[in-house]
Scaffold this motif. Structure first.
Motif, PDB file in Angstrom:
ATOM      1  N   ALA A   1      41.023 -14.072  77.104  1.00 49.41           N
ATOM      2  CA  ALA A   1      39.815 -13.031  77.612  1.00 49.41           C
ATOM      3  C   ALA A   1      39.776 -11.727  77.603  1.00 49.41           C
ATOM      4  CB  ALA A   1      39.118 -13.763  78.966  1.00 49.41           C
ATOM      5  N   ASP A   2      39.169 -10.705  77.426  1.00 48.12           N
ATOM      6  CA  ASP A   2      39.103  -9.162  77.555  1.00 48.12           C
ATOM      7  C   ASP A   2      38.831  -8.887  78.931  1.00 48.12           C
ATOM      8  OD1 ASP A   2      40.113  -8.488  74.616  1.00 48.12           O
ATOM      9  OD2 ASP A   2      38.450  -9.821  74.495  1.00 48.12           O
ATOM     10  N   ILE A   3      37.617  -9.419  79.254  1.00 49.69           N
ATOM     11  CA  ILE A   3      37.009  -9.048  80.605  1.00 49.69           C
ATOM     12  C   ILE A   3      36.772 -10.089  81.513  1.00 49.69           C
ATOM     13  CG2 ILE A   3      35.187  -7.640  81.657  1.00 49.69           C
ATOM     14  CD1 ILE A   3      36.979  -5.711  80.081  1.00 49.69           C
TER      15      ILE A   3
ATOM     16  N   THR B   1      41.499 -14.787  92.091  1.00 49.91           N
ATOM     17  CA  THR B   1      42.665 -14.777  92.858  1.00 49.91           C
ATOM     18  C   THR B   1      43.898 -14.435  91.972  1.00 49.91           C
ATOM     19  OG1 THR B   1      43.199 -17.139  92.442  1.00 49.91           O
ATOM     20  CG2 THR B   1      41.578 -16.462  94.182  1.00 49.91           C
ATOM     21  N   ALA B   2      45.172 -14.468  92.347  1.00 42.82           N
ATOM     22  CA  ALA B   2      46.505 -14.494  91.904  1.00 42.82           C
ATOM     23  C   ALA B   2      46.401 -15.458  90.705  1.00 42.82           C
ATOM     24  CB  ALA B   2      47.634 -14.251  92.611  1.00 42.82           C
ATOM     25  N   GLU B   3      46.071 -16.694  91.135  1.00 41.63           N
ATOM     26  CA  GLU B   3      46.028 -17.823  90.335  1.00 41.63           C
ATOM     27  C   GLU B   3      45.537 -17.755  89.085  1.00 41.63           C
ATOM     28  OE1 GLU B   3      45.705 -17.968  93.432  1.00 41.63           O
ATOM     29  OE2 GLU B   3      47.913 -18.674  93.871  1.00 41.63           O
ATOM     30  N   THR B   4      44.071 -16.770  89.375  1.00 45.36           N
ATOM     31  CA  THR B   4      43.022 -16.761  88.137  1.00 45.36           C
ATOM     32  C   THR B   4      43.659 -15.888  87.018  1.00 45.36           C
ATOM     33  OG1 THR B   4      41.347 -16.797  89.779  1.00 45.36           O
ATOM     34  CG2 THR B   4      40.808 -15.939  87.539  1.00 45.36           C
ATOM     35  N   LEU B   5      44.826 -15.018  87.288  1.00 47.46           N
ATOM     36  CA  LEU B   5      45.320 -14.118  86.341  1.00 47.46           C
ATOM     37  C   LEU B   5      46.305 -14.899  85.657  1.00 47.46           C
ATOM     38  CD1 LEU B   5      45.206 -10.957  88.519  1.00 47.46           C
ATOM     39  CD2 LEU B   5      43.505 -11.966  86.927  1.00 47.46           C
ATOM     40  N   VAL B   6      46.974 -15.942  86.144  1.00 47.53           N
ATOM     41  CA  VAL B   6      47.933 -16.359  85.281  1.00 47.53           C
ATOM     42  C   VAL B   6      47.601 -16.898  83.861  1.00 47.53           C
ATOM     43  CG1 VAL B   6      49.324 -18.515  85.083  1.00 47.53           C
ATOM     44  CG2 VAL B   6      48.880 -17.783  87.391  1.00 47.53           C
ATOM     45  N   GLY B   7      48.327 -16.378  82.990  1.00 40.81           N
ATOM     46  CA  GLY B   7      48.042 -16.624  81.664  1.00 40.81           C
ATOM     47  C   GLY B   7      46.954 -15.535  81.028  1.00 40.81           C
ATOM     48  N   ALA B   8      46.730 -14.863  81.882  1.00 35.23           N
ATOM     49  CA  ALA B   8      45.371 -14.045  81.217  1.00 35.23           C
ATOM     50  C   ALA B   8      46.274 -12.671  80.600  1.00 35.23           C
ATOM     51  CB  ALA B   8      44.590 -13.299  82.494  1.00 35.23           C
ATOM     52  N   ASP B   9      46.966 -12.935  79.623  1.00 37.28           N
ATOM     53  CA  ASP B   9      47.575 -11.857  78.688  1.00 37.28           C
ATOM     54  C   ASP B   9      46.903 -10.712  78.280  1.00 37.28           C
ATOM     55  OD1 ASP B   9      49.876 -13.298  79.864  1.00 37.28           O
ATOM     56  OD2 ASP B   9      50.057 -14.665  77.902  1.00 37.28           O
ATOM     57  N   ASN B  10      45.567 -11.148  77.780  1.00 37.19           N
ATOM     58  CA  ASN B  10      44.711 -10.334  77.077  1.00 37.19           C
ATOM     59  C   ASN B  10      43.901  -9.338  78.095  1.00 37.19           C
ATOM     60  OD1 ASN B  10      44.366  -9.121  74.442  1.00 37.19           O
ATOM     61  ND2 ASN B  10      42.140 -10.075  74.594  1.00 37.19           N
ATOM     62  N   LEU B  11      43.628  -9.786  79.360  1.00 32.39           N
ATOM     63  CA  LEU B  11      42.791  -9.209  80.401  1.00 32.39           C
ATOM     64  C   LEU B  11      42.733  -7.793  80.303  1.00 32.39           C
ATOM     65  CD1 LEU B  11      40.296 -10.780  81.695  1.00 32.39           C
ATOM     66  CD2 LEU B  11      42.062 -10.579  83.726  1.00 32.39           C
ATOM     67  N   LYS B  12      41.892  -7.218  80.512  1.00 35.36           N
ATOM     68  CA  LYS B  12      41.766  -5.578  80.631  1.00 35.36           C
ATOM     69  C   LYS B  12      41.175  -5.227  81.740  1.00 35.36           C
ATOM     70  CE  LYS B  12      41.775  -5.044  75.497  1.00 35.36           C
ATOM     71  NZ  LYS B  12      41.958  -6.468  75.552  1.00 35.36           N
ATOM     72  N   ALA B  13      40.389  -5.751  82.538  1.00 30.94           N
ATOM     73  CA  ALA B  13      39.483  -5.598  83.925  1.00 30.94           C
ATOM     74  C   ALA B  13      39.009  -6.836  84.292  1.00 30.94           C
ATOM     75  CB  ALA B  13      38.692  -4.377  83.618  1.00 30.94           C
ATOM     76  N   VAL B  14      38.829  -6.598  85.725  1.00 29.70           N
ATOM     77  CA  VAL B  14      38.060  -7.471  86.650  1.00 29.70           C
ATOM     78  C   VAL B  14      36.931  -6.772  87.201  1.00 29.70           C
ATOM     79  CG1 VAL B  14      38.085  -9.090  88.528  1.00 29.70           C
ATOM     80  CG2 VAL B  14      40.178  -9.167  87.104  1.00 29.70           C
ATOM     81  N   ILE B  15      35.806  -7.015  86.735  1.00 31.77           N
ATOM     82  CA  ILE B  15      34.594  -6.406  87.337  1.00 31.77           C
ATOM     83  C   ILE B  15      33.641  -7.204  87.992  1.00 31.77           C
ATOM     84  CG2 ILE B  15      32.485  -5.044  86.557  1.00 31.77           C
ATOM     85  CD1 ILE B  15      34.023  -4.368  84.056  1.00 31.77           C
ATOM     86  N   LYS B  16      33.198  -6.932  89.185  1.00 36.38           N
ATOM     87  CA  LYS B  16      32.258  -7.625  90.054  1.00 36.38           C
ATOM     88  C   LYS B  16      30.944  -7.343  89.706  1.00 36.38           C
ATOM     89  CE  LYS B  16      31.075 -10.462  93.252  1.00 36.38           C
ATOM     90  NZ  LYS B  16      31.376 -10.396  94.792  1.00 36.38           N
ATOM     91  N   HIS B  17      29.846  -8.428  89.442  1.00 31.17           N
ATOM     92  CA  HIS B  17      28.635  -8.357  89.179  1.00 31.17           C
ATOM     93  C   HIS B  17      28.076  -8.357  90.709  1.00 31.17           C
ATOM     94  CE1 HIS B  17      24.478  -9.909  87.930  1.00 31.17           C
ATOM     95  NE2 HIS B  17      24.814  -8.921  87.028  1.00 31.17           N
TER      96      HIS B  17
END
Length: 321
Positions: A48-50, A59-75
């Motif tokens: 995932a990119d976003i 959480t921190a657990e959510t980000l595990v393995g998110a090597d391609n992630l570029k941002a976290v945005i709240k809707h």
């Protein structure tokens, strides 16, 4: 193709937002699997990119393995369910959409004020059940509304309330004193506000700092017969204390839109009280607000993908360190 994950049921569905996403050519993946605590984010996060966050925590657990992630945005606005330090440590900007839904929430607060003052839901039930229970309510003009949290929503609500003749007082450690002076709003400590207000409306963030802010002790300081609105977060209010105060008559009514667990466990006694009104966390649910929020999210995604930093980035300073 850019992959955008979302745990928000409303993102990408309203107004111009679906067309904007289609124009961008993004792949929008909804993580709404009710059988999984994270909605299925962990199954999709690797490429995932976003991540666009709804009510499911990031959480921190959510980000595990998110090597391609570029941002976290709240809707939305409240980011108490996003671990911002963990995102910062991972080099991820965190954004939200301040003020986009402020008027929608403020208008619902006004609707709930009228509903409690005139027993509108109870009147509806009376007629549709074949009864004719005419309850004598009160007029809002001349009453005192205590706003807890004079931010974007609180300010909108204050303007609406003043417009119908309500006197507004507020509590906020970071209150805009120029706004307060302009609108003749008295800024008070919470204890003094509770003792003065006929209606108390909550518009603050959740989290441990505000957990059970409204409890047995603070409710005892409220005027007898006063009424409470919670359009903030579920954990801000102790429902046990609210149920007891309704039963004793010390609270004349309550209107709740946010819950610790959603949907809530309705076996709790507060849900059976005739002077309690409930809505399904719908404060921001207007076509206009959902479109505004979505367009802000799309704008920030585009900025991030172009290598920029959105103006609504909450951890920009920390990321620069």
């Amino acid at each position: 193709m850019v992959k955008v994950l979302t745990t928000s049921p409303g993102f990408g569905k309203h107004g111009r937002v679906p067309d904007r996403i289609a124009e961008m050519g993004w792949d929008l993946v909804r993580c709404d699997d009710a059988s999984k605590p994270d909605g299925g984010v962990s199954d999709q996060i690797a490429d995932a990119d976003i991540l666009v966050v709804g009510l499911v925590p990031a959480t921190a657990e959510t980000l595990v393995g998110a090597d391609n992630l570029k941002a976290v945005i709240k809707h939305g606005v409240g980011v108490d369910n996003i671990d911002i330090p963990a995102c910062t440590a991972a080099g991820l900007p965190v954004c939200n959409t301040p003020a986009a839904n402020a008027n929608a929430v403020a208008e619902l607060a006004m609707g709930l004020l009228y509903a409690m003052a005139r027993f509108i839901p109870q009147g509806h039930v009376s007629v549709t059940s074949g009864k004719w229970d005419r309850r004598v309510g009160t007029e809002l003009s001349g009453k005192v509304l205590g706003i807890v949290g004079l931010g974007n929503i609180g300010k909108k609500l204050a303007r609406h309330a003043i417009g119908v003749g309500i006197k507004v007082v507020a509590t906020d450690p970071y209150a805009d004193m120029d706004f307060a002076k302009e609108h003749d709003i008295e800024i008070l400590p919470l204890e003094d506000l509770l003792g003065k207000a006929d209606y108390v409306s909550l518009h603050i963030f959740g989290g441990k700092d505000n957990a059970a802010l409204i409890n047995r002790e603070t409710i005892a300081k409220m005027k007898p017969g006063s009424k409470l609105i919670n359009l903030a977060r579920g954990e801000v209010v102790d429902l046990d204390a609210v149920a007891e105060a309704l039963e004793s008559g010390h609270l004349g009514g309550v209107a709740i839109d946010a819950y610790v667990t959603e949907p809530p466990e309705t076996s709790h006694p507060v849900f059976g009280h005739p002077n309690a009104i409930f809505t399904p966390h719908s404060g921001a649910d207007t076509k206009e607000a959902v479109e505004n929020v979505g367009l802000m999210v799309v704008e920030d995604i585009a900025t991030i993908l172009d290598g920029g930093t959105p103006k609504r980035c909450l951890n920009a300073a920390e990321l620069k360190k």
